[in-house]
Write a protein that holds these residues in place. Structure first.
Motif, short mmCIF file in Angstrom:
data_model
loop_
_atom_site.label_atom_id
_atom_site.label_comp_id
_atom_site.label_asym_id
_atom_site.label_seq_id
_atom_site.Cartn_x
_atom_site.Cartn_y
_atom_site.Cartn_z
N ALA A 46 62.88 11.24 11.62
CA ALA A 46 64.21 10.64 11.79
C ALA A 46 65.10 10.89 10.57
O ALA A 46 66.28 11.21 10.71
CB ALA A 46 64.06 9.14 12.05
N LEU A 47 64.53 10.77 9.37
CA LEU A 47 65.33 10.98 8.16
C LEU A 47 65.69 12.45 7.98
O LEU A 47 66.77 12.76 7.45
CB LEU A 47 64.57 10.46 6.94
N ILE A 48 64.80 13.36 8.38
CA ILE A 48 65.12 14.78 8.30
C ILE A 48 66.34 15.10 9.17
O ILE A 48 67.15 15.98 8.84
CB ILE A 48 63.89 15.62 8.72
N ILE A 49 66.47 14.39 10.27
CA ILE A 49 67.64 14.58 11.14
C ILE A 49 68.85 13.84 10.61
O ILE A 49 69.96 14.39 10.53
CB ILE A 49 67.32 14.12 12.58
N ALA A 50 68.68 12.60 10.21
CA ALA A 50 69.81 11.73 9.91
C ALA A 50 70.44 12.01 8.55
O ALA A 50 71.67 11.99 8.43
CB ALA A 50 69.37 10.27 9.98
N VAL A 51 69.63 12.24 7.52
CA VAL A 51 70.20 12.36 6.18
C VAL A 51 71.08 13.61 6.03
O VAL A 51 72.24 13.49 5.60
CB VAL A 51 69.07 12.33 5.13
N PRO A 52 70.61 14.81 6.37
CA PRO A 52 71.53 15.97 6.25
C PRO A 52 72.76 15.85 7.15
O PRO A 52 73.89 16.09 6.70
CB PRO A 52 70.66 17.16 6.65
N CYS A 53 72.54 15.47 8.41
CA CYS A 53 73.69 15.35 9.33
C CYS A 53 74.67 14.28 8.86
O CYS A 53 75.89 14.49 8.85
CB CYS A 53 73.20 15.04 10.74
N GLY A 54 74.15 13.12 8.48
CA GLY A 54 75.02 12.03 8.04
C GLY A 54 75.76 12.37 6.77
O GLY A 54 76.96 12.10 6.63
N LEU A 55 75.05 12.99 5.80
CA LEU A 55 75.69 13.31 4.53
C LEU A 55 76.74 14.40 4.70
O LEU A 55 77.84 14.31 4.14
CB LEU A 55 74.62 13.74 3.52
#
Length: 466
Positions: free
Chosen positions: A244-253
């Motif tokens: 989930a973080l691999i998806i969320a952190v780059p996309c969100g940032l």
């Protein structure tokens, strides 16, 4: 008088007390040369009168309500004959509930024993007397304290100081309530966890590789001891959270950087609300989407390219749950990162641009390091959200406690098992039920460690860029 009506009456009396106290201060000020000769503004005299009207009344109401039922119950039980307790096997709670039901539903009194009908009538009478006594005491307290404060109003009365002291005390109680709640949660979880570790070895729990908490009803049945190795749960939790973080952190940032540094105000006003809609979608909807769309798609894709020859592919997988969960927590990262990036002073950007830096260099070497404490906070919030998610995991990843790093296999998480363990008719002296508290304690320690790490990063970079 009913409790809700009595509370409304206290509020009304408080408003009346405010008006009366303020009017008296204004009237007194006319005899001493005007409002400027009062120690405080008329508002504070009215507020002091209202506070003395409401607070003691609420305290009386709260204390009475706290002990009223217990006293009435004891009085009713004391009047019952000895055979009444014997008829319910000595269960006084059940006996009192039966009496209460008879008092509420008079139609059921025909089949009830005579002593129960008499006790029900006595209970109804005592409750009525209690309500009227409480009403009289609360109203007398409100009027009495209001009159006392009203009579003490004079130009030298430090009303503002007393009102502010009351509000400071109220704010202190609110902050103490939050602290005490946290302490209560920790102590309750810790106490039940100690009971669990008295039955199951902490070594077996922390380092065991098999999770099967099912307990037999009788000791002679097979598998009555259960297996409480939590490594499969920790592995599944970290695997799904990592995906989930691999998806969320780059996309969100990257979304936050685009919205704050590159997008026009018109595009920003369109994209940001659409992103934040993702945070308002119920998790069960995400779970349906993951179970009915994403998980079958991943399984079919894996089978079509022949991955099943090397890795087991399940219809419920950690990858499906992690992907959908990553989409769900993108707003947590993007919104917070966007806010902290916009909070970076424009002078830092202007200085870097004046020295010849390109726009991308300014973002990489100035803006992101300066906003890093807030970005870390957003990532931590997203990680906590991912670790604590339950519904998506239940619907898309399954309940099987498999020890695997294969994202295409079904796994489970700590939160899912906590819910599973607390559902059913197991007693709280069973290791199966107490295991939920041990898992909750481990989850608390992990979250505490993440908070400590985040605070360390925030402190380090805040000192560097202040």
């Amino acid at each position: 008088m009913e409790s809700s009506v009595l509370v409304i009456a206290i509020f009304v009396l408080g408003i009346i007390a405010f008006v009366v106290g303020r009017s008296r201060s204004v009237a007194i000020s006319q005899n001493v040369g005007g409002i400027r000769f009062l120690n405080s503004l008329p508002f504070y005299y009215g507020a002091l009168t209202a506070l003395w009207c409401a607070i003691p009344s609420f305290l009386v109401f709260a204390v009475w309500s706290l002990f009223d039922d217990a006293i009435i119950r004891s009085a009713i039980i004391a009047t019952l004959p000895a055979e009444a307790a014997e008829s319910v096997g000595g269960n006084l709670n059940l006996l009192f509930n039966q009496i209460y039901n008879v008092s509420v539903d008079a139609a059921g009194s025909e089949s009830a024993p005579d002593y129960m009908v008499a006790a029900a009538q006595h209970l109804h009478s005592m409750q009525s007397i209690s309500r009227w006594a409480l009403t009289g005491l609360v109203l007398a307290c409100a009027l009495g304290t209001s009159i006392v404060v009203w009579s003490r109003i004079n130009p030298q009365l430090k009303a503002r100081y007393q009102v502010e002291r009351v509000f400071r005390s109220f704010l202190f109680l609110c902050s103490s309530l939050a602290i005490l709640t946290t302490i209560g949660i920790v102590v309750s979880v810790l106490f039940e966890s100690i009971r669990f570790f008295a039955m199951v070895s902490p070594i077996d729990f922390l380092f065991g590789l098999e999770w099967s908490p099912q307990m037999a009803i009788r000791a002679d049945q097979e598998g009555s001891s259960g297996s409480f190795g939590a490594i499969p749960l920790f592995t599944g939790t970290l695997l799904i959270a990592l995906i989930a973080l691999i998806i969320a952190v780059p996309c969100g940032l990257m979304t936050a950087i685009f919205l704050s540094e590159y997008a026009s105000s018109r595009i920003r006003d369109i994209i940001k609300p659409m992103l934040e809609v993702l945070a308002g979608i119920p998790t069960v909807v995400y779970g349906f989407f993951a179970a009915l769309t994403v998980a079958p798609f991943i399984r079919d894709m894996g089978l079509s390219i022949g991955l099943d020859q090397w890795l087991p592919i399940s219809s419920e997988s950690a990858l499906a749950a992690g992907l959908v969960m990553g989409v769900m927590i993108i707003p947590f990262v993007s919104s917070l990162s966007d806010d902290v990036i916009n909070a970076v002073p424009q002078s830092l950007r202007d200085g870097a641009l004046g020295l010849g830096s390109t726009r991308s260099e300014v973002i990489k070497q100035v803006v992101i390091p300066a906003a890093l404490p807030g970005i870390v906070g957003g990532v931590l919030l997203a990680a906590s959200r991912a670790i604590g998610e339950t519904m998506i995991v239940v619907m898309a990843a399954g309940l099987a406690a498999n020890l695997t790093l294969n994202p295409l296999d079904s796994v489970t998480t700590v939160t899912v098992q906590i819910v599973t363990l607390l559902v059913g008719d197991q007693e709280f002296d069973s290791p199966k039920t107490l295991a939920a508290f041990a898992l909750g304690l481990m989850l608390f320690l992990v979250t505490l460690s993440l908070n400590y790490f985040a605070l360390h990063i925030v402190k380090k970079y805040r000192e560097q860029y202040d």
